[in-house]
Design a protein around this motif. Structure first.
Motif, mmCIF file in Angstrom:
data_model
loop_
_atom_site.group_PDB
_atom_site.id
_atom_site.type_symbol
_atom_site.label_atom_id
_atom_site.label_comp_id
_atom_site.label_asym_id
_atom_site.label_seq_id
_atom_site.Cartn_x
_atom_site.Cartn_y
_atom_site.Cartn_z
ATOM 1 N N ALA A 14 0.831 -1.198 0.000
ATOM 2 C CA ALA A 14 0.000 0.000 0.000
ATOM 3 C C ALA A 14 0.868 1.251 0.000
ATOM 4 C CB ALA A 14 -0.927 -0.003 1.218
ATOM 5 N N THR A 15 1.940 1.209 0.807
ATOM 6 C CA THR A 15 2.848 2.348 0.854
ATOM 7 C C THR A 15 3.531 2.548 -0.489
ATOM 8 O OG1 THR A 15 3.223 1.818 3.160
ATOM 9 C CG2 THR A 15 4.748 3.373 2.131
ATOM 10 N N ALA A 16 3.888 1.415 -1.160
ATOM 11 C CA ALA A 16 4.538 1.509 -2.469
ATOM 12 C C ALA A 16 3.621 2.164 -3.473
ATOM 13 C CB ALA A 16 4.937 0.104 -2.964
ATOM 14 N N GLY A 17 2.330 1.833 -3.423
ATOM 15 C CA GLY A 17 1.407 2.438 -4.363
ATOM 16 C C GLY A 17 1.215 3.910 -4.084
ATOM 17 N N ALA A 18 1.136 4.268 -2.808
ATOM 18 C CA ALA A 18 0.931 5.674 -2.475
ATOM 19 C C ALA A 18 2.149 6.513 -2.782
ATOM 20 C CB ALA A 18 0.578 5.804 -0.989
ATOM 21 N N ALA A 19 3.339 5.880 -2.788
ATOM 22 C CA ALA A 19 4.579 6.644 -2.975
ATOM 23 C C ALA A 19 4.736 7.165 -4.386
ATOM 24 C CB ALA A 19 5.787 5.772 -2.614
ATOM 25 N N GLY A 45 14.074 5.931 -2.992
ATOM 26 C CA GLY A 45 13.630 7.065 -2.201
ATOM 27 C C GLY A 45 12.171 7.010 -1.811
ATOM 28 N N GLN A 46 11.482 5.923 -2.166
ATOM 29 C CA GLN A 46 10.059 5.827 -1.848
ATOM 30 C C GLN A 46 9.844 5.395 -0.399
ATOM 31 O OE1 GLN A 46 7.916 6.961 -3.890
ATOM 32 N NE2 GLN A 46 9.197 7.091 -5.733
ATOM 33 N N ASP A 47 8.636 5.676 0.091
ATOM 34 C CA ASP A 47 8.314 5.400 1.494
ATOM 35 C C ASP A 47 8.287 3.906 1.801
ATOM 36 O OD1 ASP A 47 8.108 8.082 1.970
ATOM 37 O OD2 ASP A 47 5.927 8.157 1.758
ATOM 38 N N TYR A 48 7.897 3.075 0.801
ATOM 39 C CA TYR A 48 7.812 1.646 1.098
ATOM 40 C C TYR A 48 9.185 1.040 1.365
ATOM 41 C CZ TYR A 48 9.411 0.214 -3.580
ATOM 42 O OH TYR A 48 10.148 -0.008 -4.709
ATOM 43 N N VAL A 49 10.244 1.628 0.770
ATOM 44 C CA VAL A 49 11.590 1.145 1.063
ATOM 45 C C VAL A 49 11.961 1.476 2.499
ATOM 46 C CG1 VAL A 49 14.025 1.355 0.434
ATOM 47 C CG2 VAL A 49 12.278 1.349 -1.355
ATOM 48 N N LEU A 50 11.644 2.686 2.933
ATOM 49 C CA LEU A 50 11.901 3.060 4.322
ATOM 50 C C LEU A 50 11.116 2.175 5.281
ATOM 51 C CD1 LEU A 50 13.133 4.969 6.412
ATOM 52 C CD2 LEU A 50 11.191 6.524 6.031
ATOM 53 N N ALA A 51 9.863 1.849 4.909
ATOM 54 C CA ALA A 51 9.060 0.966 5.755
ATOM 55 C C ALA A 51 9.669 -0.424 5.833
ATOM 56 C CB ALA A 51 7.633 0.896 5.211
ATOM 57 N N ARG A 110 19.983 -6.029 0.780
ATOM 58 C CA ARG A 110 19.905 -6.992 -0.319
ATOM 59 C C ARG A 110 18.479 -7.469 -0.521
ATOM 60 N NH1 ARG A 110 22.955 -12.926 -0.534
ATOM 61 N NH2 ARG A 110 21.945 -13.640 -2.456
ATOM 62 N N THR A 111 17.776 -7.780 0.559
ATOM 63 C CA THR A 111 16.404 -8.256 0.458
ATOM 64 C C THR A 111 15.491 -7.186 -0.104
ATOM 65 O OG1 THR A 111 16.737 -9.755 2.330
ATOM 66 C CG2 THR A 111 14.462 -9.239 1.734
ATOM 67 N N VAL A 112 15.656 -5.961 0.379
ATOM 68 C CA VAL A 112 14.829 -4.858 -0.108
ATOM 69 C C VAL A 112 15.082 -4.625 -1.594
ATOM 70 C CG1 VAL A 112 14.363 -2.393 0.093
ATOM 71 C CG2 VAL A 112 14.676 -3.774 2.145
ATOM 72 N N THR A 113 16.354 -4.673 -2.002
ATOM 73 C CA THR A 113 16.696 -4.413 -3.397
ATOM 74 C C THR A 113 16.144 -5.487 -4.320
ATOM 75 O OG1 THR A 113 18.724 -3.254 -2.751
ATOM 76 C CG2 THR A 113 18.601 -4.088 -5.011
ATOM 77 N N MET A 114 16.376 -6.754 -3.979
ATOM 78 C CA MET A 114 16.001 -7.844 -4.864
ATOM 79 C C MET A 114 14.510 -8.174 -4.804
ATOM 80 S SD MET A 114 18.873 -8.257 -6.248
ATOM 81 C CE MET A 114 18.408 -9.644 -7.293
ATOM 82 N N SER A 115 13.874 -7.960 -3.654
ATOM 83 C CA SER A 115 12.468 -8.345 -3.496
ATOM 84 C C SER A 115 11.492 -7.218 -3.750
ATOM 85 C CB SER A 115 12.244 -8.903 -2.083
ATOM 86 O OG SER A 115 13.049 -10.037 -1.842
ATOM 87 N N HIS A 116 11.941 -5.979 -3.635
ATOM 88 C CA HIS A 116 11.016 -4.858 -3.766
ATOM 89 C C HIS A 116 11.471 -3.848 -4.820
ATOM 90 C CE1 HIS A 116 8.698 -6.154 -0.261
ATOM 91 N NE2 HIS A 116 9.851 -6.364 0.357
ATOM 92 N N VAL A 117 12.680 -3.316 -4.676
ATOM 93 C CA VAL A 117 13.133 -2.252 -5.566
ATOM 94 C C VAL A 117 13.286 -2.747 -6.997
ATOM 95 C CG1 VAL A 117 14.980 -0.603 -6.045
ATOM 96 C CG2 VAL A 117 14.272 -1.032 -3.674
ATOM 97 N N LEU A 118 13.997 -3.864 -7.190
ATOM 98 C CA LEU A 118 14.223 -4.376 -8.541
ATOM 99 C C LEU A 118 12.924 -4.762 -9.251
ATOM 100 C CD1 LEU A 118 16.151 -5.158 -10.780
ATOM 101 C CD2 LEU A 118 16.449 -7.392 -9.676
ATOM 102 N N PRO A 119 12.030 -5.544 -8.635
ATOM 103 C CA PRO A 119 10.764 -5.864 -9.331
ATOM 104 C C PRO A 119 9.958 -4.632 -9.716
ATOM 105 C CG PRO A 119 11.069 -7.333 -7.462
ATOM 106 C CD PRO A 119 12.127 -6.276 -7.352
ATOM 107 N N ASN A 120 9.945 -3.612 -8.846
ATOM 108 C CA ASN A 120 9.186 -2.396 -9.150
ATOM 109 C C ASN A 120 9.877 -1.524 -10.191
ATOM 110 O OD1 ASN A 120 7.082 -2.933 -7.365
ATOM 111 N ND2 ASN A 120 8.145 -1.984 -5.638
ATOM 112 N N SER A 121 11.112 -1.851 -10.564
ATOM 113 C CA SER A 121 11.862 -1.061 -11.537
ATOM 114 C C SER A 121 11.895 -1.701 -12.918
ATOM 115 C CB SER A 121 13.306 -0.850 -11.050
ATOM 116 O OG SER A 121 13.342 -0.251 -9.771
#
Length: 316
Positions: free
Chosen positions: A13-18, A203-209, A218-229
């Motif tokens: 939800a945070t990723a979408g709002a960001a 720089g999005q809020d979901y990464v900070l969350a 590593r987990t944030v990059t491979m599981s969240h940042v990379l797929p969303n990019s």
């Protein structure tokens, strides 16, 4: 470190709002971005036209052994060729013969297979190389990012066609050289795109969350940042297929594609037809039309896909 499953909806939800754009409404609410994109593509005339062109091109390339009346190197009408006369369309040869006595329709069909193979493999090579550089630069930042981007800037400083010609000339005249040359030219484009998208996502809020929940970088990059990019990268790959087809034809036209003059490839067919424009202009017009229509199909579909995945263009 594992996270509480109840926190996952908060992350998404945070990723979408960001993104800062209005969320989907109506029947798009709750649907995945790809499902919404497919729904929007089906309502886009340009996407439909581009998709039909690409589908026909792919089917012709894959079914070349079935559709072509003669083999890729066959010259069934060689005895009918004269220095100042090339037979035109007939019941046996629907589009006539080429200068060497080959069936022009069969040559165009086999040329579609060669163009598809070169376009897909070169784009895949450029995508993998660029994604690797972009991932390293976007994930680590700092001096790693600076060093990687200086390498990318160095590659971008050379005109793409000149760089492709230089690489193909060094490697040798062959289809493999063309694939490598076009793939290397595409590497910096994908690298800059993925790196920029990943930096924006970091720089999005979901990464900070996610980091506040204890997830490693590593987990944030491979599981969240990379797929969303990856969305913009996939769209760019579709657009680069059109460029790859044109550049493959250009390199073959310059004589860097290897093979004999009778080898069916659209760029090589254009080269062979330069001296026959007054005798049989169709030998140049038909391969050129195939290149233009194929590139148009990939461009239309790629642009429609970009709009479908862009949240800023979604209707409220």
């Amino acid at each position: 470190m594992s996270t509480d499953p109840s926190a996952q909806p908060l992350l998404h939800a945070t990723a979408g709002a960001a993104t800062g754009s209005p969320g989907p409404s109506g029947r798009d609410a709750g649907a995945s971005i790809w499902r919404v994109a497919v729904r929007r593509l089906r309502r886009n005339p340009g996407a439909i036209l581009g998709g039909v062109i690409v589908l026909v091109f792919v089917l012709v390339a894959l079914l070349a052994p079935v559709l072509a009346a003669y083999g890729p190197e066959a010259l069934p009408g060689r005895a009918e060729i004269r220095p100042t006369y090339i037979p035109g369309p007939s019941s046996e040869y629907p589009l006539g013969l080429d200068r060497y006595g080959g069936d022009l329709l069969s040559k165009l069909i086999w040329g579609a297979r060669a163009s598809l193979l070169i376009g897909v493999l070169s784009t895949l090579l450029g995508l993998l190389g660029g994604a690797l550089l972009g991932l390293v630069a976007g994930a680590f930042g700092g001096w790693v990012d600076s060093a990687t981007m200086r390498l990318v800037d160095l590659m971008l400083s050379v005109p793409s066609l000149l760089l492709a010609v230089s690489i193909a000339a060094v490697i040798g005249q062959s289809s493999t050289a063309v694939i490598i040359a076009i793939g290397v030219v595409q590497v910096p484009i994908f690298a800059r795109l993925l790196r920029g998208t990943m930096l924006a996502q970091r720089g999005q809020d979901y990464v900070l969350a996610a980091r506040s929940l204890g997830l490693s970088r590593r987990t944030v990059t491979m599981s969240h940042v990379l797929p969303n990019s990856l969305g913009p990268v996939i769209v760019q790959a579709t657009l680069m297929l059109a460029t790859a087809v044109i550049e493959a034809a250009a390199l073959s036209f310059l004589g860097l594609g290897g093979g004999s003059p009778t080898t069916p490839e659209w760029g090589r067919m254009l080269t062979a037809a330069q001296n026959e424009l007054e005798v049989a202009a169709r030998l140049a017009l038909l391969p050129g039309a195939c290149i233009a229509v194929t590139a148009l199909g990939f461009t239309l579909f790629g642009e429609a896909l970009r709009e479908a995945l862009d949240p800023k263009t979604r209707k409220r």
